[in-house]
Design a protein around this motif. Structure first.
Motif, PDB file in Angstrom:
ATOM      1  N   MET A  11      35.969  38.083  36.929  1.00 31.18           N
ATOM      2  CA  MET A  11      36.477  39.351  36.394  1.00 31.18           C
ATOM      3  C   MET A  11      36.877  40.173  37.622  1.00 31.18           C
ATOM      4  N   ASP A  12      38.128  40.074  38.014  1.00 29.82           N
ATOM      5  CA  ASP A  12      38.551  40.683  39.276  1.00 29.82           C
ATOM      6  C   ASP A  12      38.246  42.185  39.280  1.00 29.82           C
ATOM      7  N   GLY A  13      37.566  42.630  40.320  1.00 30.94           N
ATOM      8  CA  GLY A  13      37.358  44.075  40.492  1.00 30.94           C
ATOM      9  C   GLY A  13      36.351  44.707  39.547  1.00 30.94           C
ATOM     10  N   ASN A  62      37.415  41.947  49.154  1.00 31.17           N
ATOM     11  CA  ASN A  62      38.761  41.874  48.586  1.00 31.17           C
ATOM     12  C   ASN A  62      38.971  40.490  48.012  1.00 31.17           C
ATOM     13  N   SER A  63      40.094  40.308  47.368  1.00 32.56           N
ATOM     14  CA  SER A  63      40.308  39.053  46.636  1.00 32.56           C
ATOM     15  C   SER A  63      40.399  37.845  47.545  1.00 32.56           C
ATOM     16  N   GLU A  64      41.005  38.027  48.717  1.00 32.86           N
ATOM     17  CA  GLU A  64      41.175  36.876  49.599  1.00 32.86           C
ATOM     18  C   GLU A  64      39.815  36.337  50.029  1.00 32.86           C
ATOM     19  N   GLN A 343      49.882  37.870  39.070  1.00 32.65           N
ATOM     20  CA  GLN A 343      49.285  38.742  40.076  1.00 32.65           C
ATOM     21  C   GLN A 343      48.022  38.163  40.701  1.00 32.65           C
ATOM     22  N   LYS A 344      47.350  37.275  39.981  1.00 30.71           N
ATOM     23  CA  LYS A 344      46.115  36.690  40.517  1.00 30.71           C
ATOM     24  C   LYS A 344      46.163  35.158  40.531  1.00 30.71           C
ATOM     25  N   TYR A 345      47.326  34.633  40.235  1.00 32.02           N
ATOM     26  CA  TYR A 345      47.462  33.171  40.167  1.00 32.02           C
ATOM     27  C   TYR A 345      47.095  32.526  41.505  1.00 32.02           C
ATOM     28  N   GLY A 346      47.630  33.054  42.578  1.00 27.48           N
ATOM     29  CA  GLY A 346      47.326  32.500  43.895  1.00 27.48           C
ATOM     30  C   GLY A 346      45.868  32.694  44.287  1.00 27.48           C
ATOM     31  N   HIS A 347      45.224  33.680  43.671  1.00 30.37           N
ATOM     32  CA  HIS A 347      43.813  33.891  43.998  1.00 30.37           C
ATOM     33  C   HIS A 347      42.968  32.693  43.553  1.00 30.37           C
ATOM     34  N   VAL A 348      43.217  32.195  42.346  1.00 29.31           N
ATOM     35  CA  VAL A 348      42.392  31.074  41.840  1.00 29.31           C
ATOM     36  C   VAL A 348      42.934  29.709  42.251  1.00 29.31           C
ATOM     37  N   GLY A 409      40.292  44.590  35.742  1.00 26.50           N
ATOM     38  CA  GLY A 409      39.446  45.584  36.399  1.00 26.50           C
ATOM     39  C   GLY A 409      40.039  46.003  37.733  1.00 26.50           C
ATOM     40  N   ASP A 410      40.646  45.050  38.396  1.00 25.78           N
ATOM     41  CA  ASP A 410      41.217  45.329  39.707  1.00 25.78           C
ATOM     42  C   ASP A 410      42.620  45.929  39.640  1.00 25.78           C
ATOM     43  N   MET A 411      43.515  45.261  38.943  1.00 23.74           N
ATOM     44  CA  MET A 411      44.914  45.713  38.979  1.00 23.74           C
ATOM     45  C   MET A 411      45.083  47.068  38.310  1.00 23.74           C
ATOM     46  N   ALA A 450      32.395  38.324  39.555  1.00 18.96           N
ATOM     47  CA  ALA A 450      33.556  39.087  40.025  1.00 18.96           C
ATOM     48  C   ALA A 450      33.684  38.863  41.518  1.00 18.96           C
ATOM     49  N   ASP A 451      34.854  39.188  42.065  1.00 22.47           N
ATOM     50  CA  ASP A 451      35.100  38.927  43.488  1.00 22.47           C
ATOM     51  C   ASP A 451      34.796  40.137  44.360  1.00 22.47           C
ATOM     52  N   HIS A 452      34.740  41.323  43.767  1.00 23.21           N
ATOM     53  CA  HIS A 452      34.441  42.588  44.465  1.00 23.21           C
ATOM     54  C   HIS A 452      34.528  43.672  43.412  1.00 23.21           C
ATOM     55  N   GLY A 453      34.106  44.886  43.760  1.00 24.87           N
ATOM     56  CA  GLY A 453      34.204  45.990  42.820  1.00 24.87           C
ATOM     57  C   GLY A 453      35.533  46.717  42.920  1.00 24.87           C
TER      58      GLY A 453
HETATM   59 MN    MN Z   1      40.195  40.890  43.637  1.00 30.37          MN
END
Ligand code: MN
Ligand code: 2PG
Ligand code: MN
Length: 524
Positions: A11-13, A62-64, A343-348, A409-411, A450-453
């Motif tokens: 759950m990003d962010g 952060n996401s990276e 927007q988050k495809y490259g993240h996963v 949550g993030d975007m 989640a990856d960060h708040g």
């Molecule tokens: Mn993130």
């Protein structure tokens, strides 16, 4: 197929608030997360600073770095830290790439250009790196420097751009003399110009090319005037300010022309790859019309993509992330699936696999196209479509391990809109409700984290003690839930000893696969 199957939901962010200030996560109506909190094994994870390889515990996650840690079960020193070290040891300035770019500009009577995010957020860049490089360039005989500044307000306070511009201009003024001439040449908000990611909108990069390279666009006498005027006219916060060009007597002060050298000083890759492609690619580049491409030497701060080798020249070696979970599952003959929206495809996928864009044979990846809007306008984003797709992947009975990212949550959090972010978090909860039902039916254990708040801290106290809107990530911990028909117990669940890098070992434990010795420990 393994007899155990796992789904990991990012759950990003979505972090856990400490202050209660602007906590959209708690404000949101989340019946599923609330229920899980009561009935499931649960702990919290550290997602910032040393837990993800950043220089200090003042650095937010952060996401990276978050997805790197989630995907590899280890903690590597990350770009922010590696660049600091390379500058401190002098290695950067001894590198063949630095020398080549500097000598090129000097030999041609050309200009050394810097393009990048003007910020000390330490997510994509750090202004201190820029200032040191400019000073070093002068010391080593460069005559002319131009800086193309992308305004942040997304990793730092939302309207703080003037502070960073003043800081840079003060630095340049102290260096400028009869032999050296440094100026800001162009710029714009990072969400409007140049820093697109995952090819969501090449028009942003086209605009960047026109602005930085061609010097085309609305002219101003200096960057502060540009920010002030554009803010008054549009009301936009820094990240959304339009592009601008600095000119004298109608002539841009820093077009990029034959014989120049260009350094993109961002260390993080996702939003640096497209501009690097535009500079590096030959005539086969088709994403937009670059016009006559100037003959320049170009380098990035880091290598941004380790598979495609983008860019071809760079100043600092990236973390060499080895033994990723995808690699281990591939070797074990297990099949994985990854899905998110653009927007988050490259993240996963790319961040997940250690900043590599090529997939293993046993992986399947799915990208759901993101809307092209400011996400406070569509806070549900593609959460329904991601859930539909996950359900289809489960029902296909092809995958041992499924991972996904819900970006809301993030975007939405980055827009600063509390109301929209609440809806964003609620959309994720609804997605989980639907997902868990099918996951249970098909015997999957679901891990939710989640990856960060971000959404957990939509307000902050500024230095004057006033409450202001926060658009950046938070430094808060993130939740970790195990939803399963099988009995799992998290060791020391009440402690604060775990971080994001403990997730991958936990996945392998459930799948019954031995984790490499380099990995952190499993939580179960
Ligand atoms: Mn993130
Ligand atoms: O949008 C981004 O580039 C960053 C913030 O700078 O967010 P995230 O790390 O969540 O991708
Ligand atoms: Mn973010």
């Amino acid at each position: 197929m393994s007899n155990k199957k796992v789904i990991l939901v990012v759950m990003d962010g979505v972090g856990i608030s400490v202050t209660g200030l602007g906590d959209a996560v708690t404000e949101a109506n989340t019946p599923t997360l609330d229920r899980l909190r009561k009935v499931c094994p649960y702990t919290t994870l550290k997602a910032h600073g040393s837990a993800v390889g950043l220089p200090t515990d003042d650095d937010m996650g952060n996401s990276e770095v978050g997805h790197n840690a989630l995907g590899c079960g280890q903690i590597y020193s990350q770009g922010a830290k590696l660049v600091n070290e390379s500058i401190e040891s002098g290695k950067m300035f001894d590198s063949a790439t630095w020398k080549e770019l500097l000598e090129n500009a000097k030999a041609n009577g050309g200009t050394l250009h810097f393009i990048g995010l003007l910020s000390d957020g330490n997510v994509h860049s750090n202004i201190s790196h820029l200032k040191t490089m400019i000073a070093k360039a002068k010391e080593q005989g460069a005559a002319k420097v131009r800086v193309h500044v992308l305004l942040d307000g997304r990793d730092v306070p939302a309207t703080s751009a003037p502070l960073y511009i003043e800081d840079l201009e003060k630095c340049m003024a102290s260096l400028n003399d009869g032999t050296f001439d440094a100026k800001i040449a162009s710029g714009g908000g990072r969400m409007k110009v140049t820093m697109d990611r995952y090819q969501a909108d090449w028009d942003m990069v086209k605009l960047g090319w026109e602005t930085h390279v061609k010097g085309e666009g609305r002219q101003f006498a200096n960057a502060l005037e540009a920010v002030e005027t554009l803010r008054n006219e549009t009301g936009a916060i820094d990240q959304d300010l339009p592009a601008f060009v600095i000119a004298e007597n109608g002539e841009p002060v820093g077009k990029i022309v034959d014989g120049d050298s260009v350094i993109l000083f961002n260390f993080r890759g996702d939003r640096a790859i497209e501009l690097s492609m535009a500079f590096d690619a030959g005539d086969d580049f088709t994403y937009f019309d670059r016009g006559v491409k100037p003959d320049v030497k170009y380098a990035g701060m880091l290598e941004y993509d380790g598979d495609l080798h983008i860019p071809s020249k760079y100043l600092v070696n990236p973390p060499e992330i080895k033994e990723t979970m995808s690699e281990i599952l591939d070797k074990a003959g297990l099949k994985s699936y990854a899905v998110s929206e653009t927007q988050k495809y490259g993240h996963v996928t790319y961040f997940w696999n250690g900043n590599r864009s090529e997939k293993f044979a046993s992986e399947e990846w799915k990208e759901i196209p993101s809307d092209r809007v400011s996400f406070d306008q569509r806070p549900w984003m593609k959460s329904a479509e991601i859930t539909d797709d996950l359900i289809e992947a489960i029902k296909s009975e092809k995958f041992d391990f499924i991972r996904c990212n819900y970006p809301n949550g993030d975007m939405v959090g980055h827009t600063g809109s509390m109301d929209a972010t609440i809806i964003g978090v609620e959309s994720v909860d609804l997605g989980l409700t639907r997902l868990l039902k099918v996951a249970e039916e098909y015997g999957y254990t679901v891990l939710i984290t989640a990856d960060h708040g971000n959404a957990d801290e939509m307000l902050e106290k500024n230095k004057k003690g006033e409450i202001t809107v926060r658009t950046a990530h938070s430094l808060n911990r993130v939740p970790f839930y195990i939803v399963s028909k099988d009995k799992y117990e998290i060791k020391d669940a009440d402690s604060t000893k775990y971080g994001l890098a403990n997730v991958a070992p936990t996945v392998l434990k459930i799948l019954g696969i031995e984790a490499p010795a380099s990995w952190e420990e499993s939580m179960i």
